[in-house]
Structures are given as structure tokens and as C-alpha cells.
Design an enzyme around this catalytic site. Structure first.
Site, mmCIF file in Angstrom:
data_model
loop_
_atom_site.group_PDB
_atom_site.id
_atom_site.type_symbol
_atom_site.label_atom_id
_atom_site.label_comp_id
_atom_site.label_asym_id
_atom_site.label_seq_id
_atom_site.Cartn_x
_atom_site.Cartn_y
_atom_site.Cartn_z
ATOM 1 N N GLY A 174 2.343 4.561 12.973
ATOM 2 C CA GLY A 174 3.014 3.342 13.447
ATOM 3 C C GLY A 174 2.332 2.779 14.684
ATOM 4 N N GLU A 212 9.728 1.339 10.743
ATOM 5 C CA GLU A 212 10.733 2.365 10.438
ATOM 6 C C GLU A 212 10.018 3.695 10.579
ATOM 7 O OE1 GLU A 212 13.849 1.814 9.867
ATOM 8 O OE2 GLU A 212 13.795 -0.354 9.580
ATOM 9 N N GLU A 268 9.683 16.217 14.681
ATOM 10 C CA GLU A 268 10.099 16.078 13.288
ATOM 11 C C GLU A 268 9.364 17.098 12.415
ATOM 12 O OE1 GLU A 268 8.880 12.440 11.341
ATOM 13 O OE2 GLU A 268 10.897 12.243 10.499
ATOM 14 N N GLY A 287 6.868 4.995 8.082
ATOM 15 C CA GLY A 287 6.016 6.184 8.113
ATOM 16 C C GLY A 287 6.140 6.882 9.458
ATOM 17 N N GLU A 338 2.887 8.373 14.647
ATOM 18 C CA GLU A 338 1.453 8.376 14.936
ATOM 19 C C GLU A 338 0.777 7.160 14.272
ATOM 20 O OE1 GLU A 338 -0.069 11.859 13.177
ATOM 21 O OE2 GLU A 338 -1.970 11.756 14.264
ATOM 22 N N CYS A 390 13.609 10.901 6.363
ATOM 23 C CA CYS A 390 13.546 10.473 7.764
ATOM 24 C C CYS A 390 14.890 10.677 8.438
ATOM 25 C CB CYS A 390 13.109 9.022 7.842
ATOM 26 S SG CYS A 390 14.046 7.991 6.739
ATOM 27 N N LYS A 435 0.848 -1.199 0.000
ATOM 28 C CA LYS A 435 0.000 0.000 0.000
ATOM 29 C C LYS A 435 0.880 1.243 0.000
ATOM 30 C CE LYS A 435 -1.989 2.817 2.711
ATOM 31 N NZ LYS A 435 -1.891 3.965 1.789
HETATM 32 P P1 NAD Z 1 2.349 8.481 7.349
HETATM 33 O O1 NAD Z 1 2.600 7.730 8.592
HETATM 34 O O2 NAD Z 1 1.332 9.541 7.348
HETATM 35 O O3 NAD Z 1 1.928 7.470 6.186
HETATM 36 C C1 NAD Z 1 2.715 6.349 5.868
HETATM 37 C C2 NAD Z 1 1.833 5.310 5.206
HETATM 38 O O4 NAD Z 1 0.877 4.847 6.157
HETATM 39 C C3 NAD Z 1 1.037 5.817 4.020
HETATM 40 O O5 NAD Z 1 0.974 4.808 3.034
HETATM 41 C C4 NAD Z 1 -0.328 6.048 4.620
HETATM 42 O O6 NAD Z 1 -1.378 5.964 3.677
HETATM 43 C C5 NAD Z 1 -0.400 4.899 5.598
HETATM 44 N N1 NAD Z 1 -1.387 5.074 6.662
HETATM 45 C C6 NAD Z 1 -1.912 6.217 7.156
HETATM 46 N N2 NAD Z 1 -2.803 5.934 8.132
HETATM 47 C C7 NAD Z 1 -2.840 4.601 8.259
HETATM 48 C C8 NAD Z 1 -3.530 3.708 9.104
HETATM 49 N N3 NAD Z 1 -4.389 4.143 10.020
HETATM 50 N N4 NAD Z 1 -3.307 2.376 8.967
HETATM 51 C C9 NAD Z 1 -2.428 1.918 8.058
HETATM 52 N N5 NAD Z 1 -1.733 2.712 7.223
HETATM 53 C C10 NAD Z 1 -1.937 4.047 7.333
HETATM 54 O O7 NAD Z 1 3.778 9.023 6.866
HETATM 55 P P2 NAD Z 1 4.103 9.936 5.623
HETATM 56 O O8 NAD Z 1 3.589 11.302 5.940
HETATM 57 O O9 NAD Z 1 3.673 9.257 4.374
HETATM 58 O O10 NAD Z 1 5.701 9.925 5.648
HETATM 59 C C11 NAD Z 1 6.439 10.720 6.503
HETATM 60 C C12 NAD Z 1 6.866 9.956 7.735
HETATM 61 O O11 NAD Z 1 7.535 8.765 7.367
HETATM 62 C C13 NAD Z 1 7.857 10.738 8.571
HETATM 63 O O12 NAD Z 1 7.538 10.624 9.935
HETATM 64 C C14 NAD Z 1 9.182 10.039 8.286
HETATM 65 O O13 NAD Z 1 10.152 10.168 9.282
HETATM 66 C C15 NAD Z 1 8.746 8.632 8.111
HETATM 67 N N6 NAD Z 1 9.752 7.884 7.346
HETATM 68 C C16 NAD Z 1 10.573 7.033 8.021
HETATM 69 C C17 NAD Z 1 11.567 6.344 7.340
HETATM 70 C C18 NAD Z 1 12.500 5.409 8.057
HETATM 71 O O14 NAD Z 1 13.175 4.646 7.389
HETATM 72 N N7 NAD Z 1 12.554 5.423 9.366
HETATM 73 C C19 NAD Z 1 11.704 6.529 5.964
HETATM 74 C C20 NAD Z 1 10.843 7.402 5.308
HETATM 75 C C21 NAD Z 1 9.864 8.082 6.016
#
Ligand code: NAD
Length: 497
Positions: free
Chosen positions: A235, A252, A387, A230, A233, A286, A177
Site C-alpha cells: 500500500g 484497504e 498481522e 492488500g 507494505e 483481513c 490486477k
Molecule cells: P499484497 O500486498 O502482497 O498484494 C496485494 C496485491 O498487490 C496483489 O495483487 C499483488 O500482486 C499486488 N502488488 C504487490 N506488489 C505490488 C507493487 N509494488 N505495486 C502494485 N501492486 C503490487 O497482499 P496479499 O499478500 O495478496 O494479501 C494479504 C494482505 O491483504 C493482508 O495484509 C491483508 O490484511 C490485506 N487485505 C486487506 C483487506 C481489507 O479489506 N482491508 C482485505 C483482504 C486482504
């Protein structure tokens, strides 16, 4: 005319009635319409991935056959590299130069790496147990089963490719997804996977908002593992969903990474590299070095050079090869970044450059924000702790190594850190004291397929890449074999029969 994209489920492209628009953040134009998965498509994907794992060929192929399929995917990405780079750049706003030289070739090389190493990584291990037990054991690695991969919008194809390459190389079937903001490059990858002829159901890609699809996907009993990248929150929500039917998880999450610049550092190298470490991909990384700590004796010189060069970074449409900073991914993201900068200034941070939406025809409809440098950052400020995920560098000075380590470790996150010094022995010592999963010394952002990557503390758990990352997508089985000379193990005469 915007392109149409369908979902990819059970080896077929599937159009749904509900569609979602995808925006180019450089100019606000609609570039595609993408099908959105509803309950029937989620159900279909779950069942297809489960059937493909339980009864389909993918987990049962020889390792050599699996390798050949993965190499075909890698080659397919290389063959479509410039098209994919264009799509990634238009969809995310990342400069085309970055998509061309980083995201796309790295994605192809990850499939290649796990294709070429899966046999080595999966090798069974024979263990000799203590002599008197007269038993031997064999440890084997098996695929976990059906894996859900959830990825963010900042590196849509690359992070999806890390996860897919490892999950497939280990013999799992999967549902991917992407973020609903950036689904295009992975739906292009679906075409490459389809052309490579992977067995149906091995890879399923569905699009839709996480809040709508997340729970149905992540709590379902047909899923064995969730690999998530992601925000913290989301996670935490996924950990909750997964607890409904105990699943393996890798997380992650976010970061607030620290760079420590010591007085003996090569100043030019440190300044130039740290500009990249916070402004590449508009700072939406990230591992962005969002907190830069500079030793007090070189602080003034560092901020003067850093700020002067930050002002020269060229903003523009992401598709222009001269562009060094494109737009943020969305208006929502830009508003979030602006709010952080305004709050920091109110709390006493010094605005050294940027901090504004650029003016001019080229920027009118896009989500641009100037590269911003803030000085005099203190550990009490929100911008020190949270962040931002945008082009905002936060500089502060330290006096002595103890203070540098204390400041760097003063964070809930522990994703990465970087050290800038000519004293490599000292760097090794400091590296041991930094509470982060990746430490770069006199460099930044180097990810290698051979090296496991992942954070500590609130940055999550589990690894991606390397043997350790790959093994996350497997389960370990031990087989114990009696080798007593009599052929009668203790258990066979314990009751005296
Ligand atoms: P996000 O958490 O908003 O979304 C990530 C994914 O989760 C998306 O596909 C989103 O549609 C999905 N999602 C949202 N709500 C969900 C739910 N309730 N259940 C299941 N899936 C859901 O993050 P973002 O805004 O897309 O990305 C930015 C974040 O990602 C930042 O916090 C960044 O640090 C983190 N990130 C971490 C790494 C790492 O390797 N540690 C790498 C890249 C990004």
C-alpha cells in the site's frame, strides 16, 4: 492437463509468450498456466481503458443500460457458481463450502446490488445557498475515469467483484490486477463479462507480479484512481507511485482485529463464532479476530472450550465438502505463520493447541498448518502487534472494561472489532470507544452490500460498499446558477462597468 488462461484486454483474450504456473495449495499440483503481462500488454490495457473512457460507450450509456449489463454479469456468476466455487477453492485452498456459500454468491449479489441501486446512489442533489446570494446549486456525481483495481489472494473473486461492480456502476472503465497467486477466478469472470457483451476496453484484466507491473500501472498519467486491497507494505509503495501523477486512492490494508468477550456473554455463541472469526479461510482474513480478550472470571472456561473445539476442526483437501480448514495459500505464507508462532512461544506465549504441520498422506504435498491457539499473549509480543494472516488465535484475559478497551485499541491497525455481551446498551457505548471501522456485536464477518466497510489508522482509508463506498468511485461536481431577480450578479457590476 493444466488449463490455459489468457489476459483480457480491449475486449479480447490475449495469450502472451511468458506464462506462469498456478498451484493448487492442497497438493502442490499445477492446475493452470496463465499468460503474464509484459510492457506491451500493460501499455495496451492502459490505452484501451483510457480510450474506452474518453471515447467509448460505457460512460455514456444510460443508467438503465448500465444496470442491465451489471445484472447480466451477476446472472453469469450465478449460472457458473459451482464451477467458479471449484476454481476458487482449488486455487486458494479455501474450503469448497466457504467458496460455495460465501464468496461466489456474495460476488454475484454485489453486482446485483449496485445494478439495482446505481440510479439512487447517483441522484443529483439540489442545494439552496443562503437567500441573499440568490444562487442555486446542483451537485452531480460523475465517474472518475480510468480506475486501477489491485486485489489480494485471500478473496480473489469477491474483492475484485466489490471493486468492479462499484467502479462500473459509477461509469468508470478499469484495469484489474489480481494477485499472481490466484488469478483464475477473475479470468473466468472475464469470460462472463465478455459473454455479457460489455463494450470493449471497459474491463481489462492483466496478470503478473505486482513488483513487475505495479509501478507502470500505478504511476501512469492515464489512470485517475487506484483502489487497492492488500498489505501495508505494498500500500505504501502504491501511495508513492500514485504521487507521481496525483491520483485518487482508496486503501484497504491490514488488520489486527480485537474481540472482547465480557463475562455476561453467551459463552457457547462466543466460542463457536470466534472459532470462525479466526479460522475461516485458514485465518487469511483481513478482519480475522486475531486478538481475543476474555474477561478474567470466564477466561479459564473460555480457553478450555475454545481449545477443545479448535482441536476438532477438520483439516483436509479444500475440494472436500467436509473440510473445515484447507491449506494456506503458499509455502511462503506457511513459513511466515510458523515463524510467528515460534517467536510467540519463545516470547512466553502458551501453546494450547496446534502449532504444527499435520502429518499424513493427505497433507504431504500441501501447505497445511494446524489450527493453533496461543494463550497468555502480552501486548509487547510481536504476535500481538503484527498481522499473521494464518490460523492462529491469540487469547489473553482482561480485568474490567477500561483494560479491555485499552488492549483492543493498542494496535497500529483499526480495521474491525467484535463485542460479545448481552448488554446491548453497554455494547453501543463500547463501540463508540473502539478505534476501528467496523464493530460487530454478538456476530462476526457480516458484510452487507448496503453498508460501507473500511478501516482506520494503518488499516487504510476510503470505504468499500454501501453508498459511501460506491461514491469513492465518483467525483463530485457543483454547478452554481445565478438566480438574482435582476439577472445581474455582483460579479457583473463589481468594477462599476
Ligand atoms: P499484497 O500486498 O502482497 O498484494 C496485494 C496485491 O498487490 C496483489 O495483487 C499483488 O500482486 C499486488 N502488488 C504487490 N506488489 C505490488 C507493487 N509494488 N505495486 C502494485 N501492486 C503490487 O497482499 P496479499 O499478500 O495478496 O494479501 C494479504 C494482505 O491483504 C493482508 O495484509 C491483508 O490484511 C490485506 N487485505 C486487506 C483487506 C481489507 O479489506 N482491508 C482485505 C483482504 C486482504
Amino acid at each position: 492437463m493444466a488449463d490455459d488462461y489468457s489476459l483480457f484486454i480491449n475486449g479480447k483474450f490475449k495469450e502472451t509468450r511468458e506464462k506462469q504456473k498456478v498451484i493448487n495449495p492442497s497438493n502442490g499440483e499445477v492446475i493452470a498456466q496463465v499468460s503474464v503481462a509484459g510492457t506491451p500488454e500493460i501499455e495496451e490495457a492502459l490505452q484501451a481503458a483510457r480510450d474506452a473512457f474518453d471515447n467509448g460507450p460505457w460512460p455514456r450509456l444510460s443508467l438503465k443500460e448500465r444496470k442491465e449489463f451489471l445484472l447480466k454479469i451477476s446472472q453469469g456468476i450465478f449460472d457458473h457458481a459451482s464451477e467458479l466455487a471449484g476454481i476458487e477453492s482449488q486455487n486458494t485452498g479455501k474450503p469448497i463450502k466457504e467458496a460455495t456459500f460465501m464468496d461466489i454468491p456474495s460476488a454475484a449479489k454485489t453486482f446485483e446490488h449496485f445494478a439495482n441501486n446505481l440510479e439512487k446512489y447517483l441522484e443529483a442533489e439540489k442545494i439552496e445557498i443562503s437567500a441573499e446570494t440568490k444562487a442555486g446549486a446542483k451537485l452531480t456525481r460523475e465517474p472518475i475515469g480510468v480506475v486501477v483495481l489491485i486485489v489480494p489472494w485471500n478473496y480473489p473473486l469477491l474483492i475484485a467483484s466489490w471493486k468492479m461492480a462499484q467502479a462500473l456502476a459509477a461509469g468508470n472503465t478499469l484495469i484489474l490486477k489480481p494477485s499472481s497467486l490466484t488469478p483464475l477466478s477473475v479470468l473466468e469472470l472475464a469470460k462472463i463479462i465478455d459473454a455479457a457483451g460489455l463494450p470493449k476496453g471497459a474491463v481489462n484484466i492483466i496478470n503478473g507480479s505486482g513488483s513487475q507491473l505495479g509501478e507502470a500501472l500505478c504511476s501512469d498519467r492515464r489512470i485517475d484512481m487506484i483502489s487497492f486491497t492488500g498489505s501495508n507494505e505494498v500500500g505504501k509503495q502504491i501511495v508513492n507511485y500514485a504521487s507521481q501523477a496525483v491520483k485518487k486512492l482508496t486503501m484497504e490494508l491490514g488488520g489486527k482485529s480485537a474481540a472482547i468477550v465480557l463475562k455476561d456473554a453467551d459463552l457457547e455463541v462466543a466460542v463457536n463464532s470466534l472459532l470462525c472469526a479466526i479460522f475461516l479461510n485458514q485465518g487469511q482474513m483481513c478482519t480475522a479476530m486475531s486478538r481475543i480478550f476474555v474477561e478474567d472470571s470466564i477466561y479459564e472456561k473460555f480457553i478450555a472450550d475454545f481449545t477443545a473445539k479448535a482441536k476438532r476442526i477438520k483439516l483436509g483437501n479444500s475440494l472436500d465438502f467436509e473440510t473445515q480448514i484447507g491449506p494456506l495459500v503458499s509455502e511462503t505464507q506457511r513459513k511466515k505463520v510458523i515463524a510467528y508462532v515460534e517467536k510467540a512461544v519463545k516470547q512466553g506465549a502458551k501453546l494450547l493447541c496446534g502449532g504444527k504441520i499435520p502429518v499424513g498422506q493427505d497433507f504431504k504435498n500441501g501447505f497445511f498448518f494446524e489450527p493453533t491457539v496461543l494463550g497468555s499473549i502480552l501486548s509487547e509480543m510481536a504476535i500481538f502487534k503484527e498481522e499473521v494472516f494464518g490460523p492462529v488465535a491469540c487469547l489473553s484475559k482482561f480485568s474490567g472494561i477500561e483494560e479491555a478497551i485499552k488492549l483492543a485499541n493498542c494496535s497500529e491497525f483499526g480495521l474491525a472489532a467484535s463485542l460479545w455481551t448481552k448488554d446491548t446498551a453497554l455494547a453501543e457505548d463500547l463501540s463508540n470507544r473502539l478505534n476501528a471501522g467496523t464493530i460487530w456485536v454478538n456476530t462476526y464477518g457480516m458484510f452487507y452490500n448496503e453498508l460501507p466497510y473500511g478501516g482506520f489508522k494503518q488499516s487504510g482509508f476510503g470505504k468499500e460498499l454501501g453508498r459511501e463506498g460506491f461514491l469513492e468511485y465518483t467525483r463530485l461536481k457543483n454547478m452554481v446558477l445565478d438566480r438574482s431577480e435582476s439577472g445581474k450578479p455582483l460579479v457583473s457590476y463589481w468594477y462599476g462597468f
